[in-house]
Design a protein around this motif. Structure first.
Motif: not given
Length: 60
Positions: A12-35
């Motif tokens: 459940x923790x992993x699933x919550x983390x997946x959802x949080x990462x998927x919902x996160x948006x970064x505007x501007x410079x590239x981020x390491x979020x996909x990594x």
């Protein structure tokens, strides 16, 4: 892996983390979020059988 607040188990923790990462948006410079999202899909990470070499194995 330690459970996130409100999670009843590691999966459940992993699933919550997946959802949080998927919902996160970064505007501007590239981020390491996909990594950062990659380990959340890796069986070793999910099963808790990971170590500091996980990323090297993922990249091999």
């Amino acid at each position: 892996m330690e459970r996130s607040k409100g999670a009843t188990n590691v999966f459940e923790s992993v699933e919550r983390a997946r959802k949080a990462v998927a919902a996160f948006r970064v505007e501007g410079p590239e981020s390491n979020l996909p990594f950062c999202a990659e380990p959340l899909e890796h069986p070793e990470f999910i099963d808790g059988n990971h170590d500091t070499e996980l990323v090297s194995r993922m990249r091999a």
